[in-house]
Motif scaffolding. Structure first.
Motif, PDB file in Angstrom:
ATOM      1  N   SER A 126      23.013  45.801  14.127  1.00 18.70           N
ATOM      2  CA  SER A 126      23.125  46.677  15.295  1.00 18.70           C
ATOM      3  C   SER A 126      23.346  45.858  16.563  1.00 18.70           C
ATOM      4  N   ALA A 127      22.651  44.750  16.680  1.00 16.92           N
ATOM      5  CA  ALA A 127      22.822  43.877  17.848  1.00 16.92           C
ATOM      6  C   ALA A 127      24.240  43.317  17.881  1.00 16.92           C
ATOM      7  N   ALA A 128      24.763  42.932  16.729  1.00 16.34           N
ATOM      8  CA  ALA A 128      26.133  42.419  16.666  1.00 16.34           C
ATOM      9  C   ALA A 128      27.134  43.501  17.077  1.00 16.34           C
ATOM     10  N   ALA A 129      26.874  44.732  16.685  1.00 16.37           N
ATOM     11  CA  ALA A 129      27.758  45.840  17.069  1.00 16.37           C
ATOM     12  C   ALA A 129      27.745  46.047  18.579  1.00 16.37           C
ATOM     13  N   ILE A 130      26.584  45.916  19.186  1.00 18.87           N
ATOM     14  CA  ILE A 130      26.486  46.075  20.638  1.00 18.87           C
ATOM     15  C   ILE A 130      27.241  44.958  21.344  1.00 18.87           C
ATOM     16  N   VAL A 131      27.075  43.741  20.883  1.00 15.50           N
ATOM     17  CA  VAL A 131      27.773  42.594  21.489  1.00 15.50           C
ATOM     18  C   VAL A 131      29.282  42.785  21.384  1.00 15.50           C
ATOM     19  N   THR A 132      29.747  43.217  20.214  1.00 13.17           N
ATOM     20  CA  THR A 132      31.178  43.445  20.019  1.00 13.17           C
ATOM     21  C   THR A 132      31.683  44.550  20.930  1.00 13.17           C
ATOM     22  N   SER A 133      30.920  45.615  21.039  1.00 16.72           N
ATOM     23  CA  SER A 133      31.301  46.744  21.886  1.00 16.72           C
ATOM     24  C   SER A 133      31.424  46.322  23.347  1.00 16.72           C
ATOM     25  N   VAL A 134      30.453  45.581  23.833  1.00 13.77           N
ATOM     26  CA  VAL A 134      30.487  45.117  25.226  1.00 13.77           C
ATOM     27  C   VAL A 134      31.658  44.158  25.439  1.00 13.77           C
ATOM     28  N   ALA A 135      31.949  43.302  24.467  1.00 14.94           N
ATOM     29  CA  ALA A 135      33.082  42.383  24.590  1.00 14.94           C
ATOM     30  C   ALA A 135      34.401  43.154  24.668  1.00 14.94           C
ATOM     31  N   LEU A 136      34.556  44.180  23.846  1.00 18.11           N
ATOM     32  CA  LEU A 136      35.768  44.997  23.882  1.00 18.11           C
ATOM     33  C   LEU A 136      35.901  45.721  25.219  1.00 18.11           C
ATOM     34  N   LEU A 137      34.800  46.236  25.722  1.00 16.94           N
ATOM     35  CA  LEU A 137      34.828  46.935  27.004  1.00 16.94           C
ATOM     36  C   LEU A 137      35.124  45.978  28.156  1.00 16.94           C
ATOM     37  N   ALA A 138      34.592  44.771  28.088  1.00 16.05           N
ATOM     38  CA  ALA A 138      34.874  43.772  29.117  1.00 16.05           C
ATOM     39  C   ALA A 138      36.364  43.412  29.103  1.00 16.05           C
ATOM     40  N   ARG A 139      36.937  43.307  27.917  1.00 15.47           N
ATOM     41  CA  ARG A 139      38.373  43.042  27.810  1.00 15.47           C
ATOM     42  C   ARG A 139      39.177  44.185  28.436  1.00 15.47           C
ATOM     43  N   GLU A 140      38.737  45.414  28.202  1.00 15.34           N
ATOM     44  CA  GLU A 140      39.402  46.579  28.795  1.00 15.34           C
ATOM     45  C   GLU A 140      39.322  46.527  30.321  1.00 15.34           C
ATOM     46  N   LEU A 141      38.175  46.136  30.866  1.00 14.80           N
ATOM     47  CA  LEU A 141      38.045  45.996  32.321  1.00 14.80           C
ATOM     48  C   LEU A 141      38.995  44.938  32.868  1.00 14.80           C
ATOM     49  N   ARG A 142      39.100  43.804  32.174  1.00 21.89           N
ATOM     50  CA  ARG A 142      40.036  42.765  32.615  1.00 21.89           C
ATOM     51  C   ARG A 142      41.464  43.289  32.605  1.00 21.89           C
ATOM     52  N   ARG A 143      41.815  44.057  31.580  1.00 28.50           N
ATOM     53  CA  ARG A 143      43.154  44.632  31.498  1.00 28.50           C
ATOM     54  C   ARG A 143      43.394  45.603  32.653  1.00 28.50           C
ATOM     55  N   LEU A 144      42.410  46.449  32.941  1.00 30.60           N
ATOM     56  CA  LEU A 144      42.544  47.400  34.045  1.00 30.60           C
ATOM     57  C   LEU A 144      42.689  46.675  35.381  1.00 30.60           C
ATOM     58  N   ASN A 145      41.920  45.611  35.575  1.00 26.27           N
ATOM     59  CA  ASN A 145      42.021  44.829  36.814  1.00 26.27           C
ATOM     60  C   ASN A 145      43.385  44.164  36.936  1.00 26.27           C
ATOM     61  N   ARG A 146      43.900  43.654  35.810  1.00 24.14           N
ATOM     62  CA  ARG A 146      45.210  43.002  35.808  1.00 24.14           C
ATOM     63  C   ARG A 146      46.304  44.018  36.145  1.00 24.14           C
ATOM     64  N   GLU A 147      46.212  45.216  35.553  1.00 24.20           N
ATOM     65  CA  GLU A 147      47.198  46.264  35.839  1.00 24.20           C
ATOM     66  C   GLU A 147      47.133  46.677  37.308  1.00 24.20           C
ATOM     67  N   GLN A 148      45.929  46.770  37.852  1.00 23.39           N
ATOM     68  CA  GLN A 148      45.783  47.145  39.251  1.00 23.39           C
ATOM     69  C   GLN A 148      46.375  46.071  40.161  1.00 23.39           C
ATOM     70  N   SER A 149      46.180  44.807  39.817  1.00 24.80           N
ATOM     71  CA  SER A 149      46.747  43.708  40.600  1.00 24.80           C
ATOM     72  C   SER A 149      48.274  43.742  40.546  1.00 24.80           C
ATOM     73  N   ASP A 150      48.824  44.070  39.380  1.00 21.63           N
ATOM     74  CA  ASP A 150      50.286  44.140  39.226  1.00 21.63           C
ATOM     75  C   ASP A 150      50.854  45.260  40.089  1.00 21.63           C
ATOM     76  N   ILE A 151      50.158  46.388  40.157  1.00 21.31           N
ATOM     77  CA  ILE A 151      50.628  47.521  40.962  1.00 21.31           C
ATOM     78  C   ILE A 151      50.604  47.154  42.444  1.00 21.31           C
ATOM     79  N   LEU A 152      49.540  46.455  42.870  1.00 25.17           N
ATOM     80  CA  LEU A 152      49.429  46.077  44.279  1.00 25.17           C
ATOM     81  C   LEU A 152      50.463  45.025  44.657  1.00 25.17           C
ATOM     82  N   ALA A 153      50.871  44.206  43.701  1.00 25.76           N
ATOM     83  CA  ALA A 153      51.851  43.145  43.973  1.00 25.76           C
ATOM     84  C   ALA A 153      53.242  43.713  44.185  1.00 25.76           C
ATOM     85  N   ASP A 154      53.522  44.886  43.616  1.00 29.06           N
ATOM     86  CA  ASP A 154      54.865  45.491  43.755  1.00 29.06           C
ATOM     87  C   ASP A 154      55.156  45.962  45.112  1.00 29.06           C
TER      88      ASP A 154
END
Length: 74
Positions: free
Chosen positions: A46-74
């Motif tokens: 269960s602990a491993a599942a939580i760690v994996t879930s948080v890692a996936l969500l953190a990756r999603e946040l990085r992707r969202l931040n990158r997309e937002q930066s790309d939009i602002l750069a245009d």
């Protein structure tokens, strides 16, 4: 294909996942007190599942931040 989340939704998901840590800690403590190997394995998985879930969500946040930066750069 996964559904895209908003930043707020992603932060909420991370918080919910981290809240699950409390239950896992209780389960680990109980398993160790009772010397219950099977319950201990369940808690570790269960602990491993939580760690994996948080890692996936953190990756999603990085992707969202990158997309937002790309939009602002245009």
């Amino acid at each position: 294909m996964t559904k895209k989340k908003s930043k707020a939704g992603t932060y909420l998901s991370i918080g919910t996942s981290l809240f699950g840590v409390l239950g896992v800690v209780k389960q680990l403590k109980h398993a160790r007190e009772d010397h219950d190997g099977l319950e201990l394995v369940d808690a570790v998985v269960s602990a491993a599942a939580i760690v994996t879930s948080v890692a996936l969500l953190a990756r999603e946040l990085r992707r969202l931040n990158r997309e937002q930066s790309d939009i602002l750069a245009d």
